[in-house]
Every structure is written in structure tokens, then in C-alpha cells.
Enzyme design. Structure first.
Site, PDB file in Angstrom:
ATOM      1  N   GLU A   1       2.991  -0.839  27.301  1.00  0.00           N
ATOM      2  CA  GLU A   1       3.986  -1.869  26.994  1.00  0.00           C
ATOM      3  C   GLU A   1       5.311  -1.577  27.687  1.00  0.00           C
ATOM      4  O   GLU A   1       5.949  -2.468  28.245  1.00  0.00           O
ATOM      5  CB  GLU A   1       4.195  -1.949  25.482  1.00  0.00           C
ATOM      6  CG  GLU A   1       5.228  -2.963  25.053  1.00  0.00           C
ATOM      7  CD  GLU A   1       4.630  -4.315  24.734  1.00  0.00           C
ATOM      8  OE1 GLU A   1       5.426  -5.273  24.685  1.00  0.00           O
ATOM      9  OE2 GLU A   1       3.413  -4.418  24.535  1.00  0.00           O
TER      10      GLU A   1
ATOM     11  N   PHE B   1      -8.914   2.480  25.548  1.00  0.00           N
ATOM     12  CA  PHE B   1      -8.847   3.940  25.606  1.00  0.00           C
ATOM     13  C   PHE B   1     -10.180   4.423  26.177  1.00  0.00           C
ATOM     14  O   PHE B   1     -11.238   4.177  25.605  1.00  0.00           O
ATOM     15  CB  PHE B   1      -8.633   4.529  24.211  1.00  0.00           C
ATOM     16  CG  PHE B   1      -7.568   3.806  23.427  1.00  0.00           C
ATOM     17  CD1 PHE B   1      -6.255   3.793  23.853  1.00  0.00           C
ATOM     18  CD2 PHE B   1      -7.892   3.114  22.272  1.00  0.00           C
ATOM     19  CE1 PHE B   1      -5.275   3.120  23.140  1.00  0.00           C
ATOM     20  CE2 PHE B   1      -6.928   2.449  21.552  1.00  0.00           C
ATOM     21  CZ  PHE B   1      -5.615   2.453  21.982  1.00  0.00           C
TER      22      PHE B   1
ATOM     23  N   ARG C   1     -10.725   7.798  27.867  1.00  0.00           N
ATOM     24  CA  ARG C   1     -10.977   9.238  27.907  1.00  0.00           C
ATOM     25  C   ARG C   1      -9.954   9.932  27.010  1.00  0.00           C
ATOM     26  O   ARG C   1      -8.753   9.694  27.135  1.00  0.00           O
ATOM     27  CB  ARG C   1     -10.835   9.720  29.352  1.00  0.00           C
ATOM     28  CG  ARG C   1     -11.132  11.172  29.593  1.00  0.00           C
ATOM     29  CD  ARG C   1     -10.939  11.546  31.072  1.00  0.00           C
ATOM     30  NE  ARG C   1     -11.689  10.698  31.984  1.00  0.00           N
ATOM     31  CZ  ARG C   1     -12.976  10.850  32.290  1.00  0.00           C
ATOM     32  NH1 ARG C   1     -13.673  11.815  31.759  1.00  0.00           N
ATOM     33  NH2 ARG C   1     -13.561  10.033  33.150  1.00  0.00           N
TER      34      ARG C   1
END
Length: 144
Positions: free
Chosen positions: A62, A88, A90
Site C-alpha cells: 500500500e 503471500f 513465501r
């Protein structure tokens, strides 16, 4: 905010008041076409199971998209995020992570930015898209 081409250290100092400072985000490249930053993964950023909290990725994504979109929109007004979709990919426990924001679409009323996060081995750790609204009439912000 300092404009495109500003010294990254100057921009980092300006933007890292509060939350950015807590993450340790350091801007390394700033232009209306690309923003890059990095940060060190520390235990202060962990969730209870000892890996970096996914919310850090959301916040970094963001932040970079907002800075990039603001640089592009310039003195025409402000931009505000209206959607953040972060994947997400890793888990991370340590090291330095690198984020890069690039435009997907920059229009009259909205912008869409892609942000990728990689580790020191250049492996993709997370990716996100942020849609931002261009606000020309800034006095209307926060007034219902």
C-alpha cells in the site's frame, strides 16, 4: 511530499513518521513510473509463529503504490487507496526484502499499481495490486 527525482533518503525521512518507521522501510528509487524500497525482517515484524506478519506485506505494498501514484498525480491533488489485494507466496524469517511498484493503469479518476516483493535471492515473496482514487478536490477528503 518531495516530488519525483527527490533524494530517497529525504523522502524516507518524510514518509517514515510512525508506521513506516516501525517497519523500517527505506526508499531507494522514486519516480512517477517506479518506486523501490527495502526493509530488514526483524522479530518485531513477526506473527506468533516466528515468521513475518502478512500485514507487513500489505502495508508495504500500500505504501509503495500510494507514493508512486502520488508522484504521478503530482500537484493535481491527492490519491487514496480504495483496494489492496495482496498474495503471500513465501514465508520470511530474516534478511532484507525488496519491493517495487510499477503502474498497470493511470487514468483520469483511478490508478492501478502492481507491487512485487522479493528476497535477497530474487525469489518472489509477495505481490499485490492497489487501486487508488485520484482526488482533485482535496477539501472533500474526510467530510463524509
Amino acid at each position: 511530499m518531495p516530488g519525483a527525482g527527490a533524494d530517497p533518503a529525504e523522502v524516507t525521512a518524510f514518509l517514515n513518521r510512525g508506521f513506516g518507521e516501525a517497519i523500517g522501510l527505506e526508499y531507494t528509487e522514486l519516480s512517477a513510473d517506479r518506486v523501490r524500497a527495502q526493509w530488514k525482517v526483524t522479530p518485531a515484524l513477526y506473527q506468533p509463529w516466528g515468521i513475518m506478519h502478512g500485514g507487513v506485506h500489505c502495508a508495504v505494498i500500500e505504501s509503495l503504490a500510494s507514493v508512486a501514484a502520488s508522484l504521478w498525480f503530482g500537484d493535481r491533488g491527492h490519491v487514496v487507496g480504495v483496494n489492496n489485494n495482496t498474495d503471500f507466496l513465501r514465508a520470511t524469517r530474516d534478511g532484507v526484502l525488496f519491493a517495487e511498484a510499477t503502474p498497470v493503469h493511470r487514468g483520469r479518476t483511478q490508478q492501478l499499481w502492481l507491487v512485487t516483493v522479493t528476497d535477497e535471492q530474487d525469489k518472489l515473496v509477495a505481490r499485490g495490486q492497489v487501486r487508488l482514487q485520484n482526488i482533485a478536490e482535496t477539501s472533500a477528503l474526510g467530510n463524509g
